[in-house]
Design a protein around this motif. Structure first.
Motif, PDB file in Angstrom:
ATOM      1  N   ILE A  88       0.884  -1.170   0.038  1.00  0.00           N
ATOM      2  CA  ILE A  88      -0.070  -0.085  -0.215  1.00  0.00           C
ATOM      3  C   ILE A  88       0.889   1.249   0.054  1.00  0.00           C
ATOM      4  O   ILE A  88       1.735   1.468   0.810  1.00  0.00           O
ATOM      5  N   GLY A  89       0.495   2.040  -0.889  1.00  0.00           N
ATOM      6  CA  GLY A  89       1.570   3.408  -1.054  1.00  0.00           C
ATOM      7  C   GLY A  89       2.434   3.317  -2.080  1.00  0.00           C
ATOM      8  O   GLY A  89       2.861   2.039  -2.764  1.00  0.00           O
ATOM      9  N   GLY A  90       2.656   4.282  -3.086  1.00  0.00           N
ATOM     10  CA  GLY A  90       3.636   4.408  -4.192  1.00  0.00           C
ATOM     11  C   GLY A  90       4.640   5.173  -3.960  1.00  0.00           C
ATOM     12  O   GLY A  90       4.957   5.977  -4.669  1.00  0.00           O
ATOM     13  N   GLY A  91       5.351   4.889  -2.852  1.00  0.00           N
ATOM     14  CA  GLY A  91       6.799   5.567  -2.748  1.00  0.00           C
ATOM     15  C   GLY A  91       7.703   4.856  -2.804  1.00  0.00           C
ATOM     16  O   GLY A  91       7.945   3.858  -3.481  1.00  0.00           O
ATOM     17  N   TYR A  92       9.002   5.141  -2.363  1.00  0.00           N
ATOM     18  CA  TYR A  92      10.288   4.458  -2.245  1.00  0.00           C
ATOM     19  C   TYR A  92      10.046   3.119  -2.043  1.00  0.00           C
ATOM     20  O   TYR A  92      10.430   2.097  -2.598  1.00  0.00           O
TER      21      TYR A  92
END
Ligand SMILES: Cc1cc2nc3c(=O)[nH]c(=O)nc-3n(C[C@H](O)[C@H](O)[C@H](O)COP(=O)(O)OP(=O)(O)OC[C@H]3O[C@@H](n4cnc5c(N)ncnc54)[C@H](O)[C@@H]3O)c2cc1C
Ligand SMILES: NC(=O)c1ccc[n+]([C@@H]2O[C@H](COP(=O)([O-])OP(=O)(O)OC[C@H]3O[C@@H](n4cnc5c(N)ncnc54)[C@H](O)[C@@H]3O)[C@@H](O)[C@H]2O)c1
Length: 449
Positions: free
Chosen positions: A175-179
């Motif tokens: 969940i989440g589209g970061g590093y």
């Protein structure tokens, strides 16, 4: 304990990378210091972040490099032995913290393995009620994953849990589209898991050049990662041995392991009760350009817990050095983070430094863009690299590099050269004419400027 046992020149709370550099600076000037940490000494980067992660990424790169050459000189790709990989990583971690602790103690540092809370402008209280005082307090308390608050969130894990998985689950949802999500998704898919990544908006990897992000998305999807954009989880339900994640658009994902990586929040447990006169907000401890608390001159805050700069190990290191210098010399050195290279260790790697195209335009700069895809270059062809791009911004008046954005093998190494060129004002024509060892990823930068 006598008074001299409980009073120090400086007390550092946290034993991560920012603390390491602050302590090293103060010890060189023979200051009497204490370091307190509630967890095993070493902090996030060494024990739960950059270093252990890179073991998983190195393995994924070995697998992917072979996969990219199947039919082009390689017959079959190797397969990850997850247990052996974890054993290799654990061998690196084994005894590391104890060695750190021993080394501090040998250097004369007084160490405490306790939770600390500020109970006065110069006072810290340990969780066993002992009180310590110091001329300066350095808060180096890092950050923690943003909690998830949806029904079933007790089934959701954090990055630490993924890094220490004894067995690789069949299907993992990030969940989440970061590093973190992107790096871990690439590690997991190459290790043999199926992977779904949920990102809440249309564009993940915020802050990176959108054209480079498009290339990462294409490479990630080709590797088999399912990326769902404009999707957030609304609930998690346990069903037998697996879980059902329901999303905002009524999608249901059946999965075996869920990791939330929706950003990290400054860890401010040290300020519980707010009795140390230390101003803080959602971005962390409020500091001036010298990393000194805006409300308590005895306090400096460094690394992820400070409201100054990106949450990166390099930034934390620099904070540590700067705080030590400012304590010793009296606020002589402001933070200067105009040039901070960073990389997301996907395959290929995404790397960036300096201004983005939008930032350069917003500043009204007169610049040219050298933009292209190097997939037809020999350096990409010989390794079967089909997803790669670069974008370099060059000032028309000065010929200096304003920003560089890369997606490519070795991009995390090459970006450091661009960073050096920006910081030390090396003109594009000098980069183009330099005798780079050849043929290398760095000699390719002649063709990027
Ligand atoms: C999975 C992951 C991968 C990463 N990869 C990279 C990377 O590749 N490159 C990069 O540049 N950065 C990376 N980062 C970011 C980097 O790890 C952090 O920016 C850096 O570790 C921050 O260091 P710090 O010294 O500020 O804090 P930390 O290293 O987090 O140390 C803080 C310490 O303070 C202690 N503490 C907190 N509160 C208290 C209290 N009240 N009492 C006692 N002790 C306390 C904690 O126990 C902890 O040990 C990664 C982070 C994660 C999570
Ligand atoms: N290679 C590296 O240098 C590296 C690697 C890992 C982590 N880090 C550091 O650690 C930090 C934390 O990593 P991260 O991946 O957790 O954070 P991140 O800030 O990189 O990404 C967080 C993502 O979560 C999304 N998000 C935020 N709030 C949300 C919510 N409430 N619901 C759903 N989505 C939400 C954001 O849109 C974003 O895409 C990074 O910002 C970086 O500073 C660095």
């Amino acid at each position: 304990m006598t008074i001299s046992d409980t009073h120090f020149d400086a007390i550092i709370i946290g034993s991560g990378t920012s603390a390491y550099y602050a302590a090293t600076g103060l010890l060189k000037a023979n200051r009497r210091i204490a370091i307190i940490d509630e967890l095993p000494f070493g902090g996030t980067c060494a024990l739960r972040g950059c270093q252990p992660k890179k073991y998983l990424i190195a393995n994924a790169e070995a697998v992917a490099n072979a996969q990219h050459l199947i039919g082009k000189g390689i017959e079959a790709a190797p397969r990850t032995d997850w247990k052996a990989l974890q054993a290799l990583k654990n061998e690196f971690l084994e005894g590391r913290s104890e060695e750190d602790l021993k080394s501090w103690q040998e250097d004369g540092v007084t160490t405490f393995r306790h939770r600390a809370t500020l109970t006065g402008p110069n006072e810290v209280t340990l969780d066993d009620a002992r009180k310590l005082t110091a001329n300066h307090l350095i808060l180096a308390t890092g950050s923690s994953p943003r909690p998830t608050d949806i029904p079933g969130s007790e089934h959701i894990h954090i990055s630490d849990d993924f890094l220490s998985l004894a067995e690789l689950p069949k299907h993992i949802t990030f969940i989440g589209g970061g590093y973190i999500s992107f790096e871990f998704a690439h590690a997991a898919i190459r290790a043999g898991a199926q992977v779904t990544l949920l990102h809440r908006s249309t564009r993940p990897l915020n802050g990176f050049d959108p054209d480079m992000v498009d290339v990462v998305l294409a490479a990630s999807r080709e590797a088999g990662i399912e990326i769902l954009l404009e999707e957030e989880p609304v609930s998690v339900e346990k069903t037998g041995a697996s879980y059902l994640v329901k999303t905002t658009t009524a999608h249901t994902i059946e999965t075996d392991f869920i990791v939330s990586a929706t950003g990290r929040l400054p860890n401010l447990s040290v300020l519980k009760g707010d009795t140390g006169n230390v101003a803080h907000g959602p971005k962390g401890i409020e500091v001036n350009d010298y990393l000194q608390s805006t409300t308590n001159s005895a306090v400096y805050a460094i690394g992820d817990c400070a409201s100054h700069g990106l949450m990166l190990a390099t930034v934390a290191d620099d904070h540590g050095k700067i705080a030590a210098r400012n304590i010793l010399e009296g606020n002589t050195t402001p933070v200067d983070h105009r040039v901070v290279p960073s990389a997301v260790f996907t395959i290929p790697t995404l790397a960036t430094v300096g201004l983005t195209e939008d930032q350069a335009k917003a500043q009204g700069l007169d610049f040219r863009i050298k933009h292209g895809s190097p997939t037809a270059w020999p350096s990409s062809k010989r390794i079967g690299e089909t997803h790669a791009a670069f974008k370099v911004l060059i000032d028309n008046k000065t010929d200096l590099i304003l920003g560089a954005h890369l997606v490519r093998h070795n991009a995390a190494e090459v970006i450091n050269l661009f960073a050096l060129a920006i910081a030390y004002k090396v003109p594009a024509k000098d980069i183009a004419n330099f005798l780079w060892a050849y043929p290398t990823s760095t000699s390719d930068i002649k063709s990027m400027v």
